[in-house]
Motif scaffolding. Structure first.
Motif, PDB file in Angstrom:
ATOM      1  N   GLU A 222      54.951   7.596 -20.598  1.00  0.00           N
ATOM      2  CA  GLU A 222      56.486   7.597 -20.834  1.00  0.00           C
ATOM      3  C   GLU A 222      57.077   7.908 -19.445  1.00  0.00           C
ATOM      4  OE1 GLU A 222      57.864   9.742 -24.286  1.00  0.00           O
ATOM      5  OE2 GLU A 222      56.407   8.610 -25.416  1.00  0.00           O
ATOM      6  N   LYS A 223      56.417   8.066 -18.409  1.00  0.00           N
ATOM      7  CA  LYS A 223      57.114   8.181 -17.222  1.00  0.00           C
ATOM      8  C   LYS A 223      56.891   7.058 -16.234  1.00  0.00           C
ATOM      9  CE  LYS A 223      56.581  13.240 -16.605  1.00  0.00           C
ATOM     10  NZ  LYS A 223      58.104  13.783 -16.076  1.00  0.00           N
ATOM     11  N   ARG A 224      58.021   6.374 -15.932  1.00  0.00           N
ATOM     12  CA  ARG A 224      57.898   5.332 -15.170  1.00  0.00           C
ATOM     13  C   ARG A 224      58.765   5.164 -13.910  1.00  0.00           C
ATOM     14  NH1 ARG A 224      60.513   0.590 -17.205  1.00  0.00           N
ATOM     15  NH2 ARG A 224      62.389   1.125 -18.640  1.00  0.00           N
ATOM     16  N   GLU A 225      58.297   5.607 -12.820  1.00  0.00           N
ATOM     17  CA  GLU A 225      59.247   5.482 -11.597  1.00  0.00           C
ATOM     18  C   GLU A 225      59.682   4.211 -11.317  1.00  0.00           C
ATOM     19  OE1 GLU A 225      58.216   9.478  -9.007  1.00  0.00           O
ATOM     20  OE2 GLU A 225      56.550   8.014  -8.983  1.00  0.00           O
ATOM     21  N   LEU A 226      58.847   3.412 -11.621  1.00  0.00           N
ATOM     22  CA  LEU A 226      58.835   1.823 -11.201  1.00  0.00           C
ATOM     23  C   LEU A 226      59.099   1.000 -12.280  1.00  0.00           C
ATOM     24  CD1 LEU A 226      55.650   1.513  -8.748  1.00  0.00           C
ATOM     25  CD2 LEU A 226      57.830   2.511  -8.432  1.00  0.00           C
ATOM     26  N   ASP A 227      60.095  -0.078 -12.069  1.00  0.00           N
ATOM     27  CA  ASP A 227      60.403  -0.794 -12.942  1.00  0.00           C
ATOM     28  C   ASP A 227      59.513  -2.042 -13.169  1.00  0.00           C
ATOM     29  OD1 ASP A 227      61.199  -2.304 -10.869  1.00  0.00           O
ATOM     30  OD2 ASP A 227      63.132  -2.525 -11.121  1.00  0.00           O
ATOM     31  N   GLU A 228      59.794  -3.077 -14.270  1.00  0.00           N
ATOM     32  CA  GLU A 228      58.752  -4.132 -14.337  1.00  0.00           C
ATOM     33  C   GLU A 228      58.968  -5.023 -13.451  1.00  0.00           C
ATOM     34  OE1 GLU A 228      61.174  -2.943 -16.611  1.00  0.00           O
ATOM     35  OE2 GLU A 228      60.159  -2.701 -18.633  1.00  0.00           O
ATOM     36  N   THR A 229      60.208  -5.280 -12.535  1.00  0.00           N
ATOM     37  CA  THR A 229      60.209  -6.060 -11.555  1.00  0.00           C
ATOM     38  C   THR A 229      59.312  -5.944 -10.405  1.00  0.00           C
ATOM     39  OG1 THR A 229      62.374  -6.696 -12.112  1.00  0.00           O
ATOM     40  CG2 THR A 229      61.373  -7.141 -10.067  1.00  0.00           C
ATOM     41  N   THR A 230      59.371  -4.448 -10.019  1.00  0.00           N
ATOM     42  CA  THR A 230      58.234  -3.754  -9.053  1.00  0.00           C
ATOM     43  C   THR A 230      56.932  -4.238  -9.347  1.00  0.00           C
ATOM     44  OG1 THR A 230      59.739  -2.286  -8.483  1.00  0.00           O
ATOM     45  CG2 THR A 230      57.772  -1.970  -7.716  1.00  0.00           C
ATOM     46  N   ILE A 231      56.555  -3.970 -10.306  1.00  0.00           N
ATOM     47  CA  ILE A 231      55.019  -4.015 -10.859  1.00  0.00           C
ATOM     48  C   ILE A 231      54.748  -5.510 -10.847  1.00  0.00           C
ATOM     49  CG2 ILE A 231      53.505  -3.761 -12.835  1.00  0.00           C
ATOM     50  CD1 ILE A 231      54.211  -1.013 -11.380  1.00  0.00           C
ATOM     51  N   GLU A 232      55.570  -6.596 -11.318  1.00  0.00           N
ATOM     52  CA  GLU A 232      55.358  -7.862 -11.420  1.00  0.00           C
ATOM     53  C   GLU A 232      55.174  -8.388  -9.809  1.00  0.00           C
ATOM     54  OE1 GLU A 232      57.103 -12.041 -13.444  1.00  0.00           O
ATOM     55  OE2 GLU A 232      58.388 -10.130 -13.250  1.00  0.00           O
ATOM     56  N   ARG A 233      56.117  -7.855  -9.036  1.00  0.00           N
ATOM     57  CA  ARG A 233      56.070  -8.540  -7.785  1.00  0.00           C
ATOM     58  C   ARG A 233      54.906  -7.903  -6.869  1.00  0.00           C
ATOM     59  NH1 ARG A 233      61.497  -7.538  -4.498  1.00  0.00           N
ATOM     60  NH2 ARG A 233      60.565  -9.191  -3.045  1.00  0.00           N
ATOM     61  N   GLY A 234      54.349  -6.825  -7.169  1.00  0.00           N
ATOM     62  CA  GLY A 234      53.471  -6.234  -6.236  1.00  0.00           C
ATOM     63  C   GLY A 234      51.967  -6.462  -6.717  1.00  0.00           C
ATOM     64  N   THR A 235      51.062  -6.462  -5.721  1.00  0.00           N
ATOM     65  CA  THR A 235      49.593  -5.939  -5.768  1.00  0.00           C
ATOM     66  C   THR A 235      49.392  -4.729  -6.096  1.00  0.00           C
ATOM     67  OG1 THR A 235      49.177  -7.835  -4.351  1.00  0.00           O
ATOM     68  CG2 THR A 235      47.567  -6.414  -4.676  1.00  0.00           C
ATOM     69  N   TYR A 236      48.820  -4.448  -7.390  1.00  0.00           N
ATOM     70  CA  TYR A 236      48.857  -3.114  -8.112  1.00  0.00           C
ATOM     71  C   TYR A 236      47.558  -2.573  -7.945  1.00  0.00           C
ATOM     72  CZ  TYR A 236      48.997   0.524 -11.677  1.00  0.00           C
ATOM     73  OH  TYR A 236      49.045   1.800 -12.249  1.00  0.00           O
ATOM     74  N   VAL A 237      47.385  -1.229  -7.354  1.00  0.00           N
ATOM     75  CA  VAL A 237      46.097  -0.521  -6.942  1.00  0.00           C
ATOM     76  C   VAL A 237      46.315   1.026  -7.618  1.00  0.00           C
ATOM     77  CG1 VAL A 237      44.698   0.545  -5.164  1.00  0.00           C
ATOM     78  CG2 VAL A 237      45.761  -1.842  -4.764  1.00  0.00           C
ATOM     79  N   PRO A 238      45.843   1.223  -8.450  1.00  0.00           N
ATOM     80  CA  PRO A 238      45.681   2.627  -8.970  1.00  0.00           C
ATOM     81  C   PRO A 238      44.571   3.577  -8.252  1.00  0.00           C
ATOM     82  CG  PRO A 238      44.234   1.536 -10.416  1.00  0.00           C
ATOM     83  CD  PRO A 238      44.826   0.348  -9.232  1.00  0.00           C
ATOM     84  N   ASP A 239      44.753   4.766  -8.383  1.00  0.00           N
ATOM     85  CA  ASP A 239      43.521   5.606  -7.851  1.00  0.00           C
ATOM     86  C   ASP A 239      42.340   5.459  -8.597  1.00  0.00           C
ATOM     87  OD1 ASP A 239      44.819   6.837 -10.219  1.00  0.00           O
ATOM     88  OD2 ASP A 239      45.483   8.568  -9.037  1.00  0.00           O
ATOM     89  N   LEU A 240      42.533   5.471  -9.937  1.00  0.00           N
ATOM     90  CA  LEU A 240      41.080   5.382 -11.142  1.00  0.00           C
ATOM     91  C   LEU A 240      41.776   4.051 -12.028  1.00  0.00           C
ATOM     92  CD1 LEU A 240      40.114   8.986 -11.886  1.00  0.00           C
ATOM     93  CD2 LEU A 240      39.014   7.355 -10.461  1.00  0.00           C
ATOM     94  N   ARG A 241      40.930   3.004 -12.225  1.00  0.00           N
ATOM     95  CA  ARG A 241      40.935   2.203 -13.107  1.00  0.00           C
ATOM     96  C   ARG A 241      41.330   2.387 -14.453  1.00  0.00           C
ATOM     97  NH1 ARG A 241      40.390  -3.847 -12.325  1.00  0.00           N
ATOM     98  NH2 ARG A 241      39.267  -3.219 -10.396  1.00  0.00           N
ATOM     99  N   GLU A 242      40.338   3.458 -14.816  1.00  0.00           N
ATOM    100  CA  GLU A 242      40.281   3.982 -16.051  1.00  0.00           C
ATOM    101  C   GLU A 242      41.670   4.907 -16.569  1.00  0.00           C
ATOM    102  OE1 GLU A 242      37.488   7.176 -18.698  1.00  0.00           O
ATOM    103  OE2 GLU A 242      36.945   6.691 -16.942  1.00  0.00           O
ATOM    104  N   ARG A 243      42.420   4.984 -15.652  1.00  0.00           N
ATOM    105  CA  ARG A 243      43.602   5.827 -15.783  1.00  0.00           C
ATOM    106  C   ARG A 243      44.744   5.002 -16.548  1.00  0.00           C
ATOM    107  NH1 ARG A 243      48.265   7.477 -13.517  1.00  0.00           N
ATOM    108  NH2 ARG A 243      48.104   6.273 -11.529  1.00  0.00           N
ATOM    109  N   VAL A 244      44.651   3.661 -15.880  1.00  0.00           N
ATOM    110  CA  VAL A 244      45.992   2.824 -16.099  1.00  0.00           C
ATOM    111  C   VAL A 244      46.290   2.553 -17.342  1.00  0.00           C
ATOM    112  CG1 VAL A 244      46.686   0.342 -15.916  1.00  0.00           C
ATOM    113  CG2 VAL A 244      45.021   1.284 -14.107  1.00  0.00           C
ATOM    114  N   GLN A 245      45.549   2.415 -18.257  1.00  0.00           N
ATOM    115  CA  GLN A 245      45.876   2.436 -19.667  1.00  0.00           C
ATOM    116  C   GLN A 245      46.205   3.679 -20.611  1.00  0.00           C
ATOM    117  OE1 GLN A 245      46.698  -0.618 -21.085  1.00  0.00           O
ATOM    118  NE2 GLN A 245      46.134  -1.588 -19.204  1.00  0.00           N
ATOM    119  N   GLN A 246      45.652   4.803 -19.947  1.00  0.00           N
ATOM    120  CA  GLN A 246      45.794   6.218 -20.249  1.00  0.00           C
ATOM    121  C   GLN A 246      47.216   6.655 -20.065  1.00  0.00           C
ATOM    122  OE1 GLN A 246      42.554   8.930 -20.028  1.00  0.00           O
ATOM    123  NE2 GLN A 246      44.129  10.401 -18.985  1.00  0.00           N
TER     124      GLN A 246
END
Length: 332
Positions: A222-246
């Protein structure tokens, strides 16, 4: 002997550049297959509090371990324990009081993301946030790019002005406090968010083409510093892929809004650092590093401090007699 290293013991042992080098090496190992797991969070209702843990094995560094820390409860504070083990023998090397190193190792992870994804000629930096984590992020980022200017915004005017004054004394680029998120973000080559916000802290339409974003304050669904526009516009790279849905709150929200799906996770940061995946494709691409916190930077940073402490001649740390199970696990 195992040693306990207090916050005073490790203070000043390594500068931001040394943390960045150690953490970059940790992510390289992760990209080549080193084991790491996302954060585990256990919540307590009364008194309200949380117990967190995460871990990693860095075989080339020669260390493994991670964080276990509590936050909240009646004391309304946090304590960070960092156990380190030898990655070859399994023997305990140290337990480090991990609070003071936290902004350094977290800032270093952010800087590795900047180094891997931002344009090489990036010269302007925007930071949203003015606390300890923002301080760590900016100091580390300044070791991987030659910034000419840094603009900082946080909601409290006195805080952002104090941050700017402190960073002007520490850094070469001019650091200025600005009156709004858009004033910071518009035109910035690199944007860093280091907040505890539950709602987006800037408008994704304000990002210039070619910008890079490092977000480190979103390790809760429930914490989201970035809005949907940013996520949609950007190439998204997490530290761990397994964390994304968590607990990658911004990506989860964008996914629920229908603007991205799991296929939009480009690669883990370690895969890019190790050369197993491509980073930035062109100058106009917007890139995002979602840094939620892992054992990778924790083990890399703590082992750096352990090595530096052991090299000293002034007997840093307190020796702890820690018996192996072969001697202590007797049932007698």
């Amino acid at each position: 002997m195992t040693v306990f290293l207090s916050s005073d013991d490790v203070s000043g042992l390594a500068d931001p550049a040394a943390f960045v080098d150690a953490v970059r090496e940790g992510y390289r190992q992760r990209g080549e297959g080193a084991a790491a797991k996302p954060r585990t969070t256990l919540r307590n209702e009364d008194p309200p509090g949380m117990l967190f843990s995460y871990a990693a094995v860095l075989p080339d560094t020669g260390a493994m371990g991670g964080y276990m820390y509590s936050a909240g409860f009646e004391a309304r504070d946090a304590w960070f324990a960092t156990p380190l083990f030898d990655a070859e023998t399994g023997e305990p090397l140290a337990v480090v009081d991990g609070a003071s190193m936290n902004p350094f190792k977290t800032g270093a992870a952010g800087a590795v993301g900047v180094d891997a994804l931002a344009r090489r000629d990036a010269s302007s930096l925007a930071v949203i946030g003015s606390g300890a984590q923002a301080r760590g992020q900016v100091r580390a980022a300044a070791t991987v790019r030659d910034f000419d200017s840094v603009d900082v915004y946080s909601p409290t005017k006195a805080n952002r002005e104090a941050f700017a004054a402190e960073m002007n004394d520490r850094l070469d680029p001019a650091v200025a406090a600005v009156a709004s998120p858009s004033a910071a973000v518009e035109g910035a080559d690199v944007v860093i968010t280091a907040t505890t916000a539950t709602d987006p802290v800037f408008d994704g339409d304000d990002l210039k083409d070619g910008a890079h974003v490092t977000a480190m304050g979103q390790y809760h669904p429930e914490k989201r510093e970035l809005d949907e526009t940013t996520i949609e516009r950007g190439t998204y790279v997490p530290d761990l892929r397994e964390r994304v849905q968590q607990d990658a709150g911004s990506f989860i929200a964008a996914q629920e809004a229908g603007v991205v799906d799991e296929s939009d996770v480009h690669a883990e940061l370690g895969e890019i650092v190790a050369g197993e995946a491509d980073g930035r494709a062109d100058r106009d691409e917007i890139t995002i590093f979602d840094s939620g916190g892992t054992g990778i930077e924790t083990v890399a940073g703590a082992y750096l401090l352990y090595e530096r402490a052991m090299e000293r001649d002034d007997d840093l740390g307190t020796e702890v007699d820690w018996l192996p199970a072969s001697e202590a696990l007797t049932g007698e």
